[in-house]
Design a protein around this motif. Structure first.
Motif, PDB file in Angstrom:
ATOM      1  N   GLY A   1       0.723  -1.391  -0.357  1.00  0.00           N
ATOM      2  CA  GLY A   1       0.324  -0.068   0.355  1.00  0.00           C
ATOM      3  C   GLY A   1       0.881   1.343  -0.140  1.00  0.00           C
ATOM      4  O   GLY A   1       1.990   1.428  -0.205  1.00  0.00           O
ATOM      5  N   LEU A   2      -0.171   2.561  -0.036  1.00  0.00           N
ATOM      6  CA  LEU A   2       0.713   3.938   0.477  1.00  0.00           C
ATOM      7  C   LEU A   2       2.112   3.173   1.456  1.00  0.00           C
ATOM      8  O   LEU A   2       2.047   3.018   2.175  1.00  0.00           O
ATOM      9  N   ASP A   3       3.064   4.707   1.018  1.00  0.00           N
ATOM     10  CA  ASP A   3       4.262   4.472   1.628  1.00  0.00           C
ATOM     11  C   ASP A   3       5.191   2.821   1.656  1.00  0.00           C
ATOM     12  O   ASP A   3       5.592   2.856   3.335  1.00  0.00           O
ATOM     13  N   GLY A   4       5.024   1.890   0.893  1.00  0.00           N
ATOM     14  CA  GLY A   4       4.995   0.748   1.116  1.00  0.00           C
ATOM     15  C   GLY A   4       4.715  -0.516   2.004  1.00  0.00           C
ATOM     16  O   GLY A   4       5.944  -0.995   2.683  1.00  0.00           O
ATOM     17  N   ILE A   5       3.543  -0.338   2.672  1.00  0.00           N
ATOM     18  CA  ILE A   5       2.743  -0.849   4.337  1.00  0.00           C
ATOM     19  C   ILE A   5       2.804  -2.292   3.168  1.00  0.00           C
ATOM     20  O   ILE A   5       2.771  -2.824   2.046  1.00  0.00           O
ATOM     21  N   TRP A   6       3.289  -3.248   4.293  1.00  0.00           N
ATOM     22  CA  TRP A   6       2.196  -4.164   3.932  1.00  0.00           C
ATOM     23  C   TRP A   6       0.893  -4.941   3.928  1.00  0.00           C
ATOM     24  O   TRP A   6       1.211  -4.860   5.465  1.00  0.00           O
ATOM     25  N   ILE A   7       0.650  -5.873   3.437  1.00  0.00           N
ATOM     26  CA  ILE A   7      -0.784  -6.396   3.526  1.00  0.00           C
ATOM     27  C   ILE A   7      -0.601  -7.593   3.886  1.00  0.00           C
ATOM     28  O   ILE A   7      -0.166  -8.010   2.602  1.00  0.00           O
ATOM     29  N   VAL A   8      -0.643  -8.349   4.973  1.00  0.00           N
ATOM     30  CA  VAL A   8      -0.721  -9.374   4.810  1.00  0.00           C
ATOM     31  C   VAL A   8      -1.971 -10.877   6.027  1.00  0.00           C
ATOM     32  O   VAL A   8      -2.191  -9.849   6.479  1.00  0.00           O
ATOM     33  N   CYS A   9      -2.262 -11.429   4.795  1.00  0.00           N
ATOM     34  CA  CYS A   9      -2.998 -12.262   5.940  1.00  0.00           C
ATOM     35  C   CYS A   9      -2.808 -12.885   6.541  1.00  0.00           C
ATOM     36  O   CYS A   9      -1.742 -14.591   6.081  1.00  0.00           O
ATOM     37  N   GLN A  10      -3.501 -13.205   8.181  1.00  0.00           N
ATOM     38  CA  GLN A  10      -2.982 -14.548   8.451  1.00  0.00           C
ATOM     39  C   GLN A  10      -3.855 -15.248   8.078  1.00  0.00           C
ATOM     40  O   GLN A  10      -5.592 -15.009   8.786  1.00  0.00           O
ATOM     41  N   CYS A  11      -3.835 -16.937   8.401  1.00  0.00           N
ATOM     42  CA  CYS A  11      -5.063 -17.805   8.506  1.00  0.00           C
ATOM     43  C   CYS A  11      -4.954 -18.825   9.721  1.00  0.00           C
ATOM     44  O   CYS A  11      -4.324 -19.246   9.953  1.00  0.00           O
TER      45      CYS A  11
END
Length: 159
Positions: free
Chosen positions: A101-111
């Protein structure tokens, strides 16, 4: 997904007029990629949330709310990118990288393999040990709210 279908109906030549914080209004670009094949889907870990699989069946990745001159926006990964970033980001078992995302954020899903439930994590350079933002929502709710918020980091609004 109804939210994505509704968003696509509002697009004009892959663009959408977006209003952001501080009154900023601009036409931003939204691109959905072609669907993933069954062969590609079989590459995913068996604990991949069914909601993510549903998205990938419809669109094998997307670029959301990208400024036409300044770029930015959010990139939702294709299956190949999910597998690549799972290694690059050294994701533990049951964590699946979703995008950036913006400013290099990481988007992660924990299952959770046992219950099938999932939760979203957002942060910069997650190391899965330090404190970072675990959102109290699953992938479907996160994506719906993200689209409703027109690409804004809505999880930061109450800080």
């Amino acid at each position: 997904m109804q939210t994505i279908d509704s968003l696509k109906k509002r697009l004009h030549q892959n663009k959408l007029v977006v209003q952001r914080e501080d009154g900023y209004v601009e036409e931003e670009i939204i691109n959905f990629y072609p669907s993933a094949s069954e062969r590609e889907l079989k590459k995913l870990p068996d604990y991949t949330p069914k909601e993510l699989i549903s998205f990938l069946k419809q669109h094998n990745g997307a670029d959301l709310f990208v400024h036409p001159e300044n770029g930015g926006g959010t990139h939702l990964f294709s299956i190949d990118e999910i597998l690549e970033y799972k290694k690059t980001w050294e994701c533990p078992d049951f964590f699946i990288p979703i995008g950036t995302g913006l400013d290099g954020i990481w988007i992660v899903c924990q299952c959770d393999k046992d219950t099938g439930k999932n939760s979203m994590w957002i942060g910069e350079f997650l190391n899965y040990e330090d404190e970072f933002e675990k959102l109290s929502m699953d992938y479907t709710i996160w994506l719906e709210r993200f689209i409703i918020a027109q690409g804004s980091s809505f999880w930061e609004w109450l800080r």
